[in-house]
Design an enzyme around this catalytic site. Structure first.
Site, PDB file in Angstrom:
ATOM      1  N   HIS A 164      -8.923  12.191 -27.319  1.00 44.81           N
ATOM      2  CA  HIS A 164      -9.331  12.198 -28.725  1.00 44.81           C
ATOM      3  C   HIS A 164      -8.875  13.471 -29.429  1.00 44.81           C
ATOM      4  O   HIS A 164      -8.336  13.437 -30.537  1.00 44.81           O
ATOM      5  CB  HIS A 164     -10.857  12.128 -28.838  1.00 44.81           C
ATOM      6  CG  HIS A 164     -11.450  10.875 -28.283  1.00 44.81           C
ATOM      7  ND1 HIS A 164     -12.716  10.842 -27.752  1.00 44.81           N
ATOM      8  CD2 HIS A 164     -10.956   9.621 -28.163  1.00 44.81           C
ATOM      9  CE1 HIS A 164     -12.978   9.621 -27.337  1.00 44.81           C
ATOM     10  NE2 HIS A 164     -11.932   8.867 -27.563  1.00 44.81           N
ATOM     11  N   ARG A 193       3.590   3.750 -34.784  1.00 42.14           N
ATOM     12  CA  ARG A 193       3.110   3.371 -33.454  1.00 42.14           C
ATOM     13  C   ARG A 193       1.707   2.798 -33.601  1.00 42.14           C
ATOM     14  O   ARG A 193       0.856   3.396 -34.242  1.00 42.14           O
ATOM     15  CB  ARG A 193       3.074   4.584 -32.533  1.00 42.14           C
ATOM     16  CG  ARG A 193       4.401   5.330 -32.405  1.00 42.14           C
ATOM     17  CD  ARG A 193       4.243   6.521 -31.472  1.00 42.14           C
ATOM     18  NE  ARG A 193       5.445   7.313 -31.376  1.00 42.14           N
ATOM     19  CZ  ARG A 193       5.702   8.391 -32.115  1.00 42.14           C
ATOM     20  NH1 ARG A 193       4.817   8.788 -33.033  1.00 42.14           N
ATOM     21  NH2 ARG A 193       6.816   9.056 -31.963  1.00 42.14           N
ATOM     22  N   ARG A 249       6.005  -0.869 -35.280  1.00 43.00           N
ATOM     23  CA  ARG A 249       6.391  -1.273 -33.923  1.00 43.00           C
ATOM     24  C   ARG A 249       5.238  -2.025 -33.277  1.00 43.00           C
ATOM     25  O   ARG A 249       4.094  -1.570 -33.309  1.00 43.00           O
ATOM     26  CB  ARG A 249       6.730  -0.033 -33.090  1.00 43.00           C
ATOM     27  CG  ARG A 249       7.242  -0.361 -31.688  1.00 43.00           C
ATOM     28  CD  ARG A 249       7.551   0.916 -30.919  1.00 43.00           C
ATOM     29  NE  ARG A 249       6.340   1.658 -30.566  1.00 43.00           N
ATOM     30  CZ  ARG A 249       6.333   2.853 -29.990  1.00 43.00           C
ATOM     31  NH1 ARG A 249       7.479   3.452 -29.717  1.00 43.00           N
ATOM     32  NH2 ARG A 249       5.202   3.456 -29.684  1.00 43.00           N
ATOM     33  N   GLU A 277      16.318   1.053 -26.293  1.00 44.09           N
ATOM     34  CA  GLU A 277      15.811   2.159 -25.497  1.00 44.09           C
ATOM     35  C   GLU A 277      16.018   1.979 -23.993  1.00 44.09           C
ATOM     36  O   GLU A 277      15.525   2.795 -23.209  1.00 44.09           O
ATOM     37  CB  GLU A 277      14.329   2.405 -25.800  1.00 44.09           C
ATOM     38  CG  GLU A 277      13.452   1.183 -25.789  1.00 44.09           C
ATOM     39  CD  GLU A 277      12.062   1.454 -26.354  1.00 44.09           C
ATOM     40  OE1 GLU A 277      11.653   2.627 -26.418  1.00 44.09           O
ATOM     41  OE2 GLU A 277      11.392   0.477 -26.724  1.00 44.09           O
ATOM     42  N   ASN A 293      14.018   8.777 -26.357  1.00 45.78           N
ATOM     43  CA  ASN A 293      13.187   9.272 -25.248  1.00 45.78           C
ATOM     44  C   ASN A 293      13.356   8.403 -24.005  1.00 45.78           C
ATOM     45  O   ASN A 293      13.654   8.892 -22.909  1.00 45.78           O
ATOM     46  CB  ASN A 293      11.711   9.311 -25.644  1.00 45.78           C
ATOM     47  CG  ASN A 293      11.436  10.269 -26.785  1.00 45.78           C
ATOM     48  OD1 ASN A 293      12.345  10.922 -27.288  1.00 45.78           O
ATOM     49  ND2 ASN A 293      10.190  10.356 -27.195  1.00 45.78           N
ATOM     50  N   ARG A 326      11.057  12.836 -17.425  1.00 41.45           N
ATOM     51  CA  ARG A 326      10.984  14.190 -17.980  1.00 41.45           C
ATOM     52  C   ARG A 326       9.656  14.867 -17.654  1.00 41.45           C
ATOM     53  O   ARG A 326       9.535  16.084 -17.789  1.00 41.45           O
ATOM     54  CB  ARG A 326      11.185  14.154 -19.496  1.00 41.45           C
ATOM     55  CG  ARG A 326      10.152  13.334 -20.251  1.00 41.45           C
ATOM     56  CD  ARG A 326      10.410  13.419 -21.721  1.00 41.45           C
ATOM     57  NE  ARG A 326       9.521  12.531 -22.466  1.00 41.45           N
ATOM     58  CZ  ARG A 326       9.338  12.604 -23.775  1.00 41.45           C
ATOM     59  NH1 ARG A 326       9.965  13.515 -24.460  1.00 41.45           N
ATOM     60  NH2 ARG A 326       8.526  11.765 -24.376  1.00 41.45           N
ATOM     61  N   CYS A 335      14.790   7.115 -33.701  1.00 43.63           N
ATOM     62  CA  CYS A 335      13.387   7.485 -33.904  1.00 43.63           C
ATOM     63  C   CYS A 335      12.814   8.297 -32.760  1.00 43.63           C
ATOM     64  O   CYS A 335      11.620   8.607 -32.749  1.00 43.63           O
ATOM     65  CB  CYS A 335      12.530   6.245 -34.137  1.00 43.63           C
ATOM     66  SG  CYS A 335      12.446   5.117 -32.728  1.00 43.63           S
TER      67      CYS A 335
END
Length: 587
Positions: free
Chosen positions: A197, A304, A341, A440, A463, A474, A511
Site C-alpha cells: 500500500h 495499468r 491495458r 513484449e 521491460n 533484472r 511504454c
C-alpha cells in the site's frame, strides 16, 4: 556517526530532513480483565467503538476515493466490511462475557489470533504477499478500535507544521492516507515491498520512498537528520558533512532541472527540425491522470489496471472498472487518448483472480492475457466496462503479453462477443473501439508484420522484451548484468516492430522504462518512434532532449547502434552523443 541502509526504491527523488519516527508499540492495554458486574459496560463500550470505527471507515473511503481514486479507497472498503461484520464483533463480545476480558484485551486477542493464522499461511510467495497485506489490515483495525476505546489520537500527521521524513517499521493504510507532500517529504520503512500500500501511495503522491530496508529504527531518534534516496534505495541516518553536502547538491540539481523542464510544459514536443514526437503518460492510479496534464503529457499511453484487483477479496465489478476509467477520461477530456491495458497479472503480482497453486516458472506460465483467456468472466467484465467508458472519450484497449497471432485473434473475438451482449442489452458502447497489442516477447516482435494487420496500434513493452530476449531476470542479482536495453538484439527487434508498423500505417509507441530515460531518447527517435509513453514526472525531461534533436542526426545515430556488436559499445556511444546534444542530461 553516519549509518547507511539499503532497501527497495519505490518512488524516486531525494529528501533531506528531520526524522519523524512512528511509534511501533501501538496502543498499550492497561488491564486484561474486569469484574463480573463491569462486563455489560465493557460490551457497551465495545459496540460504541465499533459503531464509530465503521462510520470512520465509510468516511475514510469517501474522502480517500475523492483524493486518490477508488483503487486506494477500496483499502478502507475492505476494512469497513470487517468492522461491520456482526460475527466478528460478537466473537469479541463473547470473550468479554465468558472470560471477563476487558474490551481492549478481547479486541487484541481475537485480532491477533486472526493475524497469527494468516502469518502461518504456507502457500506460494505471490499468495503470501496478499495474505501479509490482509494481516496488516487487521492490525490497522486493531489500532483504530483500541484508540477509540482509550481515547488516543492515531493521527500524528494532522498536527505536523514542518516538513519531516517519516520512518517506521511499516505504515498502515490509515496512516499513509493523510500524507501531504507539503509536510511528509519522504518515508522509509523496515518492511514492505514494491506492491505494498505504502509503495503505491508514494508513487501517487510523488514523494521519495524506500521500503523493505530491514531493522534500522534502533539506529535513529526523532529529529535526527536523515536522507532518503528514492532513486538508489538508500536511507542515510546522521550523514556526515561531505555526504550531506553531496546530497544537498544533488537535490538542488534535481530542483533546478525540474524548474527548467517545467518551463517546457506548454511547448510542443517536437524535434529541432519540427517533427512531432508525442509524449504520453504511464499511470497506475486514476488520480495520476492529473499529473500527466501538469507535466504536459498529451494523454495516457499506458493505464495499468492491476491495482483495481489489489486490497480486495473478490474481483472488481464492472461498475468499479467503469468508475476508475471514467475518472481518467474526465480528467483528460474527450479528445486526449487513454490507452487502457487489460489485466496484466504476472509472477510478481497477486490478486484473487489468480487462485490455484503456485507455478514452478511463473514468468513463463499462466499470466497476463493467458490468464484472461482462461478466466473469461473476469475478462469480459473488464471489456464491458472498457466499451462503455469509450463512449465518453478517446479510449483505446490494449492486450498485453501477446505471443501468438491466435491469442490476439481470440481476444478480438471475445471483444466482439461482448459488443453483441451490450447490443442485446441496449447498453451504449463504442462500436469502433481502437484495439492495440503490446509487443513484449520476441515471438510477437518476429511476427510483427502479421500482427500489424490485426490491430490499430502497437506498444512496445521494453521491460519484458529485454528480459525475454536476453533470458535475464533484472531482479536476479546473479544475471542482472545481462539485462541491458542497449543490447543489439533488443535494438534489432525494436527496429523490426517499427518497420512493420510503418508498412501497415499503424501507430507504434514505447511504454517501457527505456522510453523514460534521456539516454535512449535520441536512439528511439532515430529508430523511427514518434510516440513515447513515460511516467508523468519524466515527461518534461524527455521533451527537453527531443527538442534538441534533429531527425536526420538521430537516424544516423540509430544506424550506427544497429551495426554495433555489444551493449557496452552502444551504451558508451549513446552517452557520448547525449553529452554533445544536452550535456547536463548525461550527468
Amino acid at each position: 556517526m553516519e549509518i547507511r541502509h539499503h532497501g527497495i526504491a519505490v518512488s524516486p527523488g531525494v529528501a533531506i530532513g528531520p526524522a519523524f519516527v512512528i511509534d511501533t508499540e501501538g496502543v498499550r492495554i492497561t488491564h486484561q480483565t474486569v469484574a463480573a458486574d463491569q462486563a455489560p459496560g465493557e460490551v457497551a463500550r465495545l459496540r460504541k467503538a465499533f459503531e464509530v470505527a465503521a462510520t470512520e471507515a465509510r468516511e475514510n473511503r469517501l474522502r480517500i476515493t475523492a483524493l486518490h481514486g477508488p483503487a486506494i479507497g477500496n483499502i478502507f472498503a475492505a476494512q469497513g466490511s470487517v468492522i461491520e461484520d456482526s460475527g466478528f464483533r460478537e466473537q469479541i463480545e463473547a470473550l468479554v462475557r465468558s472470560q471477563l476480558y476487558s474490551a481492549e484485551y478481547a479486541v487484541s486477542r481475537v485480532i491477533r489470533e486472526f493475524v497469527r493464522r494468516l502469518e502461518e499461511f504456507k502457500g506460494p510467495e505471490h499468495h503470501r504477499a496478499e495474505v501479509r497485506r490482509r494481516a496488516k489490515d487487521f492490525i490497522d483495525i486493531e489500532r483504530q478500535i483500541l484508540a477509540l476505546l482509550q481515547g488516543d489520537n492515531l493521527e500524528p500527521f494532522s498536527e505536523l507544521t514542518e516538513p519531516v521524513v517519516v520512518l517506521a517499521t511499516d505504515l498502515l493504510p490509515s496512516e499513509t492516507a493523510d500524507f501531504s507532500p507539503r509536510t511528509v517529504h519522504a518515508f522509509a520503512t523496515e518492511s514492505g515491498g514494491a506492491t505494498s500500500h505504502t509503495a503505491i501511495l508514494a508513487g501517487a503522491l510523488e514523494i521519495p520512498a524506500v521500503v523493505g530496508i530491514g531493522r534500522f529504527l534502533s539506529d535513529v531518534s526523532g529529529g535526527d537528520v536523515v536522507i532518503v534516496d528514492g532513486e538508489e534505495g538508500i536511507l542515510i541516518i546522521n550523514p556526515d558533512e561531505s555526504t550531506l553536502a553531496r546530497y544537498e547538491e544533488k537535490r538542488t540539481a534535481e530542483r533546478s532541472r525540474a524548474d527548467r523542464c517545467d518551463s517546457l510544459r506548454d511547448k510542443p514536443s517536437a524535434t529541432g527540425d519540427g517533427i512531432p514526437v508525442r509524449l504520453l503518460g504511464n499511470i497506475e492510479l486514476a488520480q495520476e491522470a492529473a499529473h500527466c496534464l501538469e507535466r504536459g503529457a498529451e494523454g495516457v499511453g499506458l493505464y495499468r489496471t492491476e491495482f483495481l484487483y489489489l486490497n480486495k477479496t473478490t474481483d472488481p465489478t464492472e461498475q468499479e472498472h467503469f468508475e476508475a476509467y471514467r475518472q481518467v477520461v474526465q480528467t483528460l477530456g474527450p479528445t486526449r487518448p487513454v490507452v487502457i491495458r487489460t489485466l496484466d497479472l504476472g509472477a510478481d503480482k497477486f490478486t484473487s483472480a489468480t487462485g490455484g497453486a503456485g507455478e514452478k516458472n511463473p514468468f513463463l506460465g499462466l499470466r497476463s492475457v493467458r490468464l484472461c483467456l482462461r478466466k473469461l468472466d473476469l475478462f469480459k467484465t473488464q471489456l464491458r466496462a472498457l466499451l462503455r467508458v469509450a463512449t465518453l472519450g478517446n479510449v483505446r484497449v490494449m492486450f498485453p503479453m501477446i505471443s501468438t497471432v491466435e491469442e490476439l485473434r481470440q481476444c478480438k473475438t471475445l471483444l466482439n462477443e461482448v459488443k453483441e451482449d451490450l447490443e442485446d442489452a441496449g447498453i451504449p458502447f463504442k462500436r469502433d473501439l481502437s484495439v492495440g497489442t503490446m509487443i513484449e516477447v520476441p515471438s510477437a516482435a518476429l511476427m510483427a508484420d502479421v500482427l500489424a494487420r490485426e490491430v490499430d496500434f502497437f506498444s512496445i513493452g521494453t521491460n519484458d522484451l529485454i528480459q525475454y530476449t536476453l533470458a535475464a531476470d533484472r531482479n536476479n542479482e546473479s544475471v542482472a548484468h545481462l539485462y541491458n536495453a542497449t543490447d543489439p538484439a533488443v535494438l534489432r527487434l525494436i527496429k523490426r516492430v517499427v518497420d512493420a508498423a510503418e508498412k501497415e500505417q499503424i501507430e507504434v509507441n514505447v511504454c517501457g522504462e527505456m522510453s523514460g530515460e534521456p539516454l535512449y531518447a535520441p536512439l528511439l527517435v532515430g529508430l523511427g518512434l514518434r510516440q513515447l509513453s513515460v511516467t508523468p514526472r519524466k515527461v518534461p525531461e524527455i521533451k527537453r532532449v527531443i527538442r534538441q534533436l534533429r531527425v536526420d542526426e538521430a537516424r544516423r545515430l540509430a544506424d550506427q547502434c544497429l551495426n554495433m556488436e555489444t551493449a557496452r559499445q552502444v551504451g558508451s556511444f549513446l552517452r557520448d552523443q547525449l553529452r554533445r546534444i544536452l550535456p547536463e542530461a548525461a550527468d
